[in-house]
Motif scaffolding. Structure first.
Motif, mmCIF file in Angstrom:
data_model
loop_
_atom_site.group_PDB
_atom_site.id
_atom_site.type_symbol
_atom_site.label_atom_id
_atom_site.label_comp_id
_atom_site.label_asym_id
_atom_site.label_seq_id
_atom_site.Cartn_x
_atom_site.Cartn_y
_atom_site.Cartn_z
ATOM 1 N N UNK A 523 -34.506 -12.887 4.289
ATOM 2 C CA UNK A 523 -34.129 -12.602 2.903
ATOM 3 C C UNK A 523 -33.189 -13.705 2.404
ATOM 4 N N UNK A 524 -32.266 -14.073 3.291
ATOM 5 C CA UNK A 524 -31.333 -15.145 2.918
ATOM 6 C C UNK A 524 -32.110 -16.422 2.620
ATOM 7 N N UNK A 525 -33.098 -16.689 3.459
ATOM 8 C CA UNK A 525 -33.898 -17.909 3.265
ATOM 9 C C UNK A 525 -34.646 -17.853 1.936
ATOM 10 N N UNK A 526 -35.180 -16.678 1.666
ATOM 11 C CA UNK A 526 -35.915 -16.500 0.412
ATOM 12 C C UNK A 526 -34.978 -16.733 -0.783
ATOM 13 N N UNK A 527 -33.785 -16.231 -0.636
ATOM 14 C CA UNK A 527 -32.815 -16.403 -1.717
ATOM 15 C C UNK A 527 -32.492 -17.891 -1.898
ATOM 16 N N UNK B 101 -14.533 -12.970 -15.620
ATOM 17 C CA UNK B 101 -15.222 -13.927 -14.749
ATOM 18 C C UNK B 101 -16.630 -13.474 -14.421
ATOM 19 N N UNK B 102 -17.233 -14.191 -13.441
ATOM 20 C CA UNK B 102 -18.624 -13.931 -13.067
ATOM 21 C C UNK B 102 -18.705 -13.464 -11.618
ATOM 22 N N UNK B 103 -19.661 -12.649 -11.370
ATOM 23 C CA UNK B 103 -20.056 -12.351 -9.994
ATOM 24 C C UNK B 103 -21.552 -12.604 -9.929
ATOM 25 N N UNK B 104 -21.893 -13.586 -9.096
ATOM 26 C CA UNK B 104 -23.303 -13.976 -9.116
ATOM 27 C C UNK B 104 -24.134 -13.132 -8.175
ATOM 28 N N UNK B 105 -25.317 -12.833 -8.623
ATOM 29 C CA UNK B 105 -26.313 -12.203 -7.766
ATOM 30 C C UNK B 105 -27.112 -13.341 -7.153
ATOM 31 N N UNK B 106 -27.549 -13.290 -5.948
ATOM 32 C CA UNK B 106 -27.232 -12.171 -5.048
ATOM 33 C C UNK B 106 -25.833 -12.319 -4.451
ATOM 34 N N UNK B 107 -25.177 -11.226 -4.346
ATOM 35 C CA UNK B 107 -23.842 -11.271 -3.756
ATOM 36 C C UNK B 107 -23.934 -10.802 -2.306
#
Lengths: 731, 123
Positions: A523-527, B101-107
């Motif tokens: 999943x991390x890689x996909x992200x 501020x911002x919190x980016x996805x994916x977190x």
């Protein structure tokens, strides 16, 4: 000077004849002997002419009188005199009628005279035989006359005649008779006549000589002058005709009367061979006509036609002709020119023209030619199509009116700059006016037209990019959707998996934990992949706005180090850093991203217990980061390609190391966006070194993240290989 | 214990974020599925911080943010924008709208609590 011109024997008197007679004798340049010889000749001619009718006439009168006397005396011998009478009369009338006035008259006259003399002698002999009296004097006189005539001593002749007359007079005195008186009278008349004629003849001879002499002089002068003139004119003509590059042919009818060397050369034969030959000797046109026929057919106007000479060569001739007079006859002067070469050039030029026209008409790019005032002098059909007007209607329009949406030249109009300064400009996403109100988006290049270093105008080549902009808009939209629609579920997935994987939600069986871990990693890689794709896309679209600020090289390197340390530890790779404190102007997040990518890349390709080094130092007006690994190295032919998107040396790496194939492409995009460079130096034994050079003073003042309309034209136009993802930022 | 209100249309996100924060033991979490109910919840509960999703149907993040800044009850509630967008200048944009501020996805769920503390200056 026909000798018989004064055949009457009575020359016209001229008042100045004495003076005229003397002058030539006393002076002049004619030799005296030659003069005398000539004089005698003239006299002989004149005398013959004069004496012939006289003697004939006298002979006629004499015989008539004699016949009358003898007939009255009732003597029968008069009939014998008839032949004499007839011959004399015949000669007389011939001369009188002028039949003999011809160049040979003097000789004929002499012949007639001799005939007359013969007849007289015959008559006298007959008379003597029959009558036996007194007539011997006639014979004597005639003999004297003949002698005098023959020796041409006039004084002797006169003397003899005088003697004859005196002897007649003495005979009559001694023996008076009618016959005697007649004979004496005849002799006297004869003598006087001859004397008169002789003097006259002499005078005439002198005059003729004078005339002759004067005429001679005049004639000689005139002759010599006209001869010189003729010679000069001939020389001039020769020179012109010999030196002429055109072939010149003089024709009389079908016959070549003359041809100059240039002409002979064109037809490939020596001039002497052609002079006197027919025009067929020159060769024929392709349809078999001679040069003359071809000219006649064209009405003697300028005519160009292929012509095959007798030597077999095919030449393109340009011929024209003019009618003229030559030695009093109609003639034709033809000039011919070998235009083979010219024609070949013309054909070549025409071909090129056609080709150029086709290219200009077929190309999809609009092309405008502008003059030095930036007015349109040429527009191809595509230009008309794009600008929404017929191409012809563009002619003469000012570029500002035509192209700029507000019909005015902006202060830094690249087109005007090209026309004025000769600068080439490539402009991206400009807007050109159309008659429909809505400007049309275009990319264009404006290049100067140079004539010997001087700018004489410009060529503007442009392209309608509406479609491309639309595609870009759709892509942006797509990317935006993807970024949201993919990231949202991924966020949930990663969040959920990380919580489980980290054991925050309680113990799970080892196998399940392993599976959860795999799912988490992927999943991390996909992200990462999604993020990289978005990054690359945004760089490519020029939508990355750099936020330059003073960055400390050491600090940013440490952040990258800290970020990648866990990965290095996990792979048993020794991570070292040696970075100087150097402050440079850059977007620190992007520099960090680049360094992280490079380190990540190096770690992934490092062997177990290998070392990865991050070095940062000043390099002139640049900061130079080096990331060295001890990996397998990169083949030289791949050294550039690895910076392309989705390029992997070996696709199995992606799986093995979790790479996306985009990291280096992003690094390059970041380097380029900062006005820097990135490249790799590699060696199979010692591994690879990635070198990122960024300018200390930061990226160019122009911000690549702004709308491309504000592009620096200079940068863009000099960049022939603008393939890199960021607009206006190519190396 | 600080109170976090999560406003996001995606239920899974809400759930994961809630769990992540609750596990930290430092936050009490409530949530709302859209801007309007979020505003109501905020006005009612006065949370310490709101995690507001940027992209939502009907009333999106900026609109919700604007509406909250209009209401007296919610005017001073700190808001962090939760977003999947990574456009440059986005942080400046939301700050301009009044967000913190911002919190980016994916977190990362394991560090989300830390991130909020950091953004809010609570550490």
């Amino acid at each position: 000077m026909a000798p018989g011109a004064t055949g009457s024997g009575r020359p016209p008197r001229q008042p100045g004849r004495r003076r005229a007679a003397k002058a030539p004798l006393l002076g002049g340049d004619i030799g005296r002997a030659a003069y005398k010889r000539r004089f005698r000749q003239e006299c002989r001619t004149e005398m013959a002419t004069a004496l012939a009718p006289l003697s004939s006439g006298l002979a006629v009168i004499y015989t008539i009188l004699l016949v009358l006397v003898l007939a009255f005396a009732d003597r029968g011998d008069w009939v014998f005199l008839l032949p004499l009478t007839a011959g004399s009369a015949f000669a007389f009338f011939l001369l009188r009628l002028g039949v003999l006035e011809s160049p040979r008259a003097s000789r004929a006259t002499i012949a007639i005279l001799l005939l007359a003399i013969l007849l007289v002698l015959t008559g006298a002999a007959l008379q003597l035989t029959i009558t036996g009296n007194a007539t011997h004097t006639t014979a004597l006189g005639i003999v004297a006359l003949a002698a005098g005539f023959l020796v041409l001593n006039l004084f002797a002749l006169i003397l003899v005649e005088v003697l004859v007359a005196l002897s007649f007079a003495a005979a009559v005195w001694l023996n008076p008779s009618a016959e005697g008186w007649v004979q004496a009278g005849a002799a006297l008349a004869f003598t006087i006549g001859v004397s008169f004629v002789v003097f006259n003849v002499r005078m005439r001879g002198v005059r003729r000589m004078a005339e002759l002499r004067i005429g001679d002089e005049r004639h000689k002068t005139v002759l010599s002058r006209s001869f010189n003139e003729a010679q000069e004119s001939e020389r001039r003509f020769r020179m012109l005709s010999t030196a002429a590059f055109e072939g010149i042919i003089a024709l009389r009818g079908e016959t070549i009367r003359d041809i100059n060397p240039a002409g002979a050369e064109i037809f490939g034969r020596p001039a002497p061979e052609l002079v006197g030959a027919s025009t067929a000797a020159l060769g024929r046109t392709e349809d078999g006509r001679t040069l003359l026929d071809a000219l006649t057919a064209s009405g003697h106007q300028v005519e160009e036609f292929p012509f095959r000479t007798l030597t077999g060569a095919l030449v393109d001739l340009e011929a024209r002709s003019r009618k003229t007079r030559f030695h009093g006859e109609d003639a034709l002067v033809v000039t011919v020119r070998d235009v083979t070469e010219r024609r070949r050039h013309e054909m070549e030029r025409a071909r090129l023209n056609r080709q150029l026209t086709l290219i200009l008409e077929s190309t999809g790019e609009g092309i405008l030619g502008l003059d030095a005032d930036a007015r349109v002098t040429f527009a191809n059909p595509a230009a008309g199509d794009i600008l929404g007007r017929p191409a012809e209607a563009l002619d003469g329009m000012d570029h500002a009116t035509l192209l700029h949406p507000d019909h005015a030249c902006p202060p830094e109009c690249p087109i005007r700059d090209t026309v004025v300064k000769g600068q080439t400009h490539a402009v991206i996403a400009e807007r050109f006016a159309t008659p429909f109100g809505k400007p049309i988006p275009v990319d264009y290049v404006s290049a100067p037209m140079l004539d010997q270093q001087a700018v004489v105008g410009a060529v503007v080549a442009f392209r309608d990019i509406s479609e491309r902009l639309e595609v870009e808009r759709l892509k942006d939209q797509f990317v935006s959707v993807v970024s949201h629609e993919l990231k949202t579920p991924l966020t949930s997935m990663q969040g959920a998996l990380r919580l489980v994987d980290a054991g925050k939600l309680g113990e799970i069986p080892p196998q399940a934990a392993r599976m959860i871990h795999i799912a988490t990693e992927n999943t991390a890689r996909l992200i990462r992949l999604v993020q990289d794709i978005l990054d690359v896309e945004r760089f490519r679209a020029g939508r990355v706005m750099l936020e330059p600020e003073p960055v400390d090289a050491k600090a940013v390197a440490e952040r990258a180090y800290d970020t990648m340390k866990p990965l290095a530890d996990a792979r048993s790779v020794v991570l070292k850093k040696r970075v100087d404190h150097i402050t440079f102007q850059a977007d620190s997040d992007r520099v960090l991203q680049a360094l992280t990518n490079l380190l990540s890349n190096a770690i992934k390709f490092s062997p177990d217990k290998g070392t990865v080094q991050l070095v940062g130092q000043r390099d002139g007006d640049h900061i130079r980061f080096e990331v060295r690994d001890e990996g397998p190295g990169i083949p030289a032919d791949q050294a550039e390609r690895i910076f392309e998107r989705f390029h992997q040396l070996d696709s199995s790496h992606a799986r093995k190391f979790g790479g996306t194939g985009l990291g280096l492409a992003i690094c390059r995009a970041i380097a380029v966006a900062h006005g820097g460079t990135i490249h790799v130096e590699s060696n199979a034994r010692r591994g690879s070194t990635f070198i990122l050079r960024l300018p200390i003073d930061g990226p160019d003042a122009v911000d690549p993240g702004t709308e491309p309309t504000a592009q620096s034209p200079h940068r863009a136009c000099h960049d022939a290989q603008a393939k890199t993802p960021v607009h206006g930022r190519s190396t | 214990m600080r109170h976090v209100l999560i406003i996001d249309d995606d239920e899974d996100i809400r759930e994961v974020a809630q769990l992540s924060l609750e596990i930290s033991g430092r936050f009490q979490v409530t949530s709302a599925a859209d801007g309007q109910s979020g505003i109501e919840a905020a006005a009612r509960d006065r949370p310490d911080v709101i995690l507001l999703d940027y992209m939502m149907p009907e009333m999106d993040g900026p609109a919700t943010l604007g509406a909250m800044r209009q209401r007296a009850e919610t005017r001073d509630v700190p808001i962090l924008i939760l977003t999947a967008r990574t456009a440059t200048g986005l942080e400046a944009e939301v700050r301009g709208l009044g967000a913190q501020g911002l919190v980016e996805k994916p977190f990362d769920p394991l560090t989300l609590a830390d991130l909020i503390d950091q953004r809010m200056g609570w550490t």
